[in-house]
Design an enzyme around this catalytic site. Structure first.
Site, PDB file in Angstrom:
ATOM      1  N   GLU A  75      -5.809   3.122   4.946  1.00 25.05           N
ATOM      2  CA  GLU A  75      -5.710   2.500   3.622  1.00 25.05           C
ATOM      3  C   GLU A  75      -4.450   1.639   3.439  1.00 25.05           C
ATOM      4  O   GLU A  75      -4.513   0.431   3.238  1.00 25.05           O
ATOM      5  CB  GLU A  75      -5.712   3.588   2.544  1.00 25.05           C
ATOM      6  CG  GLU A  75      -6.937   4.469   2.513  1.00 25.05           C
ATOM      7  CD  GLU A  75      -8.060   3.907   1.675  1.00 25.05           C
ATOM      8  OE1 GLU A  75      -7.915   2.790   1.145  1.00 25.05           O
ATOM      9  OE2 GLU A  75      -9.089   4.597   1.550  1.00 25.05           O
ATOM     10  N   SER A 107     -10.586   2.511  -5.152  1.00 25.70           N
ATOM     11  CA  SER A 107      -9.147   2.548  -5.433  1.00 25.70           C
ATOM     12  C   SER A 107      -8.939   3.127  -6.840  1.00 25.70           C
ATOM     13  O   SER A 107      -9.403   4.231  -7.104  1.00 25.70           O
ATOM     14  CB  SER A 107      -8.544   1.155  -5.258  1.00 25.70           C
ATOM     15  OG  SER A 107      -7.131   1.212  -5.214  1.00 25.70           O
ATOM     16  N   HIS A 155      -7.324  -0.731   3.279  1.00 29.48           N
ATOM     17  CA  HIS A 155      -7.729  -0.627   1.883  1.00 29.48           C
ATOM     18  C   HIS A 155      -8.637  -1.803   1.523  1.00 29.48           C
ATOM     19  O   HIS A 155      -8.364  -2.941   1.904  1.00 29.48           O
ATOM     20  CB  HIS A 155      -6.470  -0.638   1.014  1.00 29.48           C
ATOM     21  CG  HIS A 155      -6.656  -0.134  -0.374  1.00 29.48           C
ATOM     22  ND1 HIS A 155      -7.167   1.108  -0.658  1.00 29.48           N
ATOM     23  CD2 HIS A 155      -6.370  -0.703  -1.583  1.00 29.48           C
ATOM     24  CE1 HIS A 155      -7.179   1.291  -1.970  1.00 29.48           C
ATOM     25  NE2 HIS A 155      -6.718   0.202  -2.553  1.00 29.48           N
TER      26      HIS A 155
END
Length: 499
Positions: A325, A191, A416
């Site tokens: 995600e 991320s 995610h």
């Protein structure tokens, strides 16, 4: 050299540290690489930590820059640890003594959290599995939010990036004493941490400090200096102070954090005033506003332009994303959007008409909320990953592209953060069940973790590198496969090439 019956000790350049033995490896926690960023050091470039006398215990996590975890930013357990000395490294090593062959390969991990949250103290970032497989692992902290990245008239830009660089310099100067090889350093993160390592890949100053890069779900850097200055001036104005070190230093840490939440695109409603579509438009338009900034010096160009210009061209790169995600951003809006044409919502969040048409054609059969959620994922993560792979297709060092496609049985998608416990091979760890279910597949962790170990050790993760002809993509799923052009459904979102 220390026997396993004793606590391991290592002499760093600042002084000796004492760690703890675990099964098959040693951990040294909370080693400061910089002076506490408070007082005269607040809002300044990091300063290497002064030497200490005696042996410093390194058996507990150091203080973290994160003061309050943001549950909506990460599904990863990332505890906050109070204290002022927040710039630390954790070192996990199978053998805290330099090996005869020059040492083991090194992984340096930079955590995510939207550049405003996250913690190196996460149990998911423990390096035990990498140690088991012959890799020394280092996790680092850095200043977050406005302290790390906010524009201040008379302060250094990109202070958080300077923290990364000083941490990497610490690794260069000290990791041999922990059994690592400073000439074989792979930087990695997920991320915002994935964005961090891409930022470093595009920074000329960072080039001597690492050899390889693994970026998981990394957003490329594109925040302009003008946008950063506007945010910094707004925060100072809301705080009733001058946008200078002297002015902002009159505000407490808590006051700056409260103001930061008002001006940042992460940690509030994204500027939508409760309207999810308006919030998405603001988030997609602004990006991660408190993060690395294109300052023309430390970060001379946006990530895509830097890699296109050949910066980092000698560094091998793995990058990729999970398939879904941020699809959950409209998870509760399916019924409300059921009667709204997808084209209208995509237009409202900023997609150009030609892009809307092509994107809808590439995703037949999806309802509006699902399609727009996938668009958010593709806009922020998947299309940028494909773009960077294509931009590097002719540079000397190869690039490998992957997808993490396994659907969590609890979340219902490849969301995610889902890939991180597979990367670190910690499927029995804390908070895994809510994210990955009670029986996440160990065979998949063997694949993901094993590819990372192979790449860190040899520079080859075990599938064909990206090129413009085959466009090979590793798809981590049950079973894991290699497919051609595995990101083709995002191609409508790529920038047009000129020339």
């Amino acid at each position: 050299m220390t026997s396993p019956s004793q606590q391991p000790e290592v002499a760093t350049q600042a002084g000796a540290v004492r760690g703890i033995w675990r099964d098959g490896s040693a951990a040294f926690l909370g080693i400061p690489f910089a002076e506490p960023p408070v007082g005269e050091h607040r809002f300044q470039a990091p300063v290497p930590h002064r030497p200490w006398e005696g042996v410093r215990p390194a058996v507990e996590q150091g203080a973290t820059p994160q003061r309050k975890a943001l549950a909506e930013v990460t599904l990863i357990p990332e505890p906050s640890v109070p204290g002022e000395s927040t710039l630390n490294v954790n070192v996990f090593t199978p053998n805290p003594a330099k090996a005869d062959d020059g040492g083991l390969p090194v992984l340096v991990w930079i955590h995510g959290g939207g550049y405003v949250a996250g913690s190196p103290a996460s149990p998911w970032y423990d390096g035990a599995a990498f140690n088991r497989d012959g890799v020394v692992t280092v996790s680092v902290s850095y200043r977050l939010g406005f302290d790390g990245f906010g524009w201040i008239e008379d302060a250094p830009r990109n202070r958080g990036v300077l923290d990364w660089l000083l941490a990497l310099e610490w690794v260069r100067d000290n990791i041999a004493a922990f059994g690592g090889d400073p000439s074989r350093v792979t930087i990695s993160g997920q991320s915002a941490g994935g964005g961090a390592v891409l930022t470093l890949l595009g920074s000329p100053r960072a080039q001597p400090l690492f050899n390889r890069v693994i970026s998981l779900s990394g957003p490329p850097t594109n925040v302009t200096l003008a946008a950063s200055e506007a945010l910094g001036r707004k925060l100072a104005e809301l705080g009733g102070v001058a946008p200078t070190v002297a002015g902002l230093s009159t505000l407490t840490e808590a006051e700056v954090l409260a103001l930061q939440a008002q001006v940042s695109s992460v940690g509030n409603d994204g500027g939508g005033g409760g309207d999810p579509v308006a919030g998405l438009a603001a988030m997609l338009g602004e990006g991660l506003t408190l993060g690395p900034v294109i300052d023309g010096e430390l970060i001379p160009l946006p990530t895509s332009e830097a890699l296109a210009a050949g910066i980092g061209a000698d560094k091998e790169l793995i990058l990729g994303t999970t398939d879904n995600e941020f699809n959950m951003v409209l998870a509760g809006a399916g019924e409300a959007l059921a009667a709204v044409p997808a084209a209208a919502v995509l237009g409202a969040v900023g997609a150009a008409p030609a892009v809307v048409e092509a994107y809808i054609a590439a995703h037949p059969g999806l309802d509006t909320a699902t399609l727009v959620g996938q668009y958010v994922t593709d806009h922020m993560f998947r299309a940028p990953a494909l773009n960077l792979a294509e931009l590097r297709s002719s540079v000397p060092a190869p690039t490998w592209l992957y997808r993490f496609a396994w659907d969590s049985p609890t979340v219902g998608s490849a969301c995610h953060c889902l890939d991180v416990p597979f990367m670190f091979d910690v499927l029995g760890g804390e908070r895994i069940v809510p994210l990955a279910g009670p029986n996440p597949p160990q065979v998949l962790a063997d694949e993901v973790h094993g590819s990372a170990v192979a790449f860190i050790a040899t520079g080859d993760p075990g599938w064909p590198a990206w090129d413009d002809a085959d466009r090979a993509v590793r798809v981590y799923d049950l079973p894991t496969t290699v497919v051609a052009d595995g990101y083709a459904d995002t191609r409508a979102l790529l920038p047009e090439r000129v020339g």
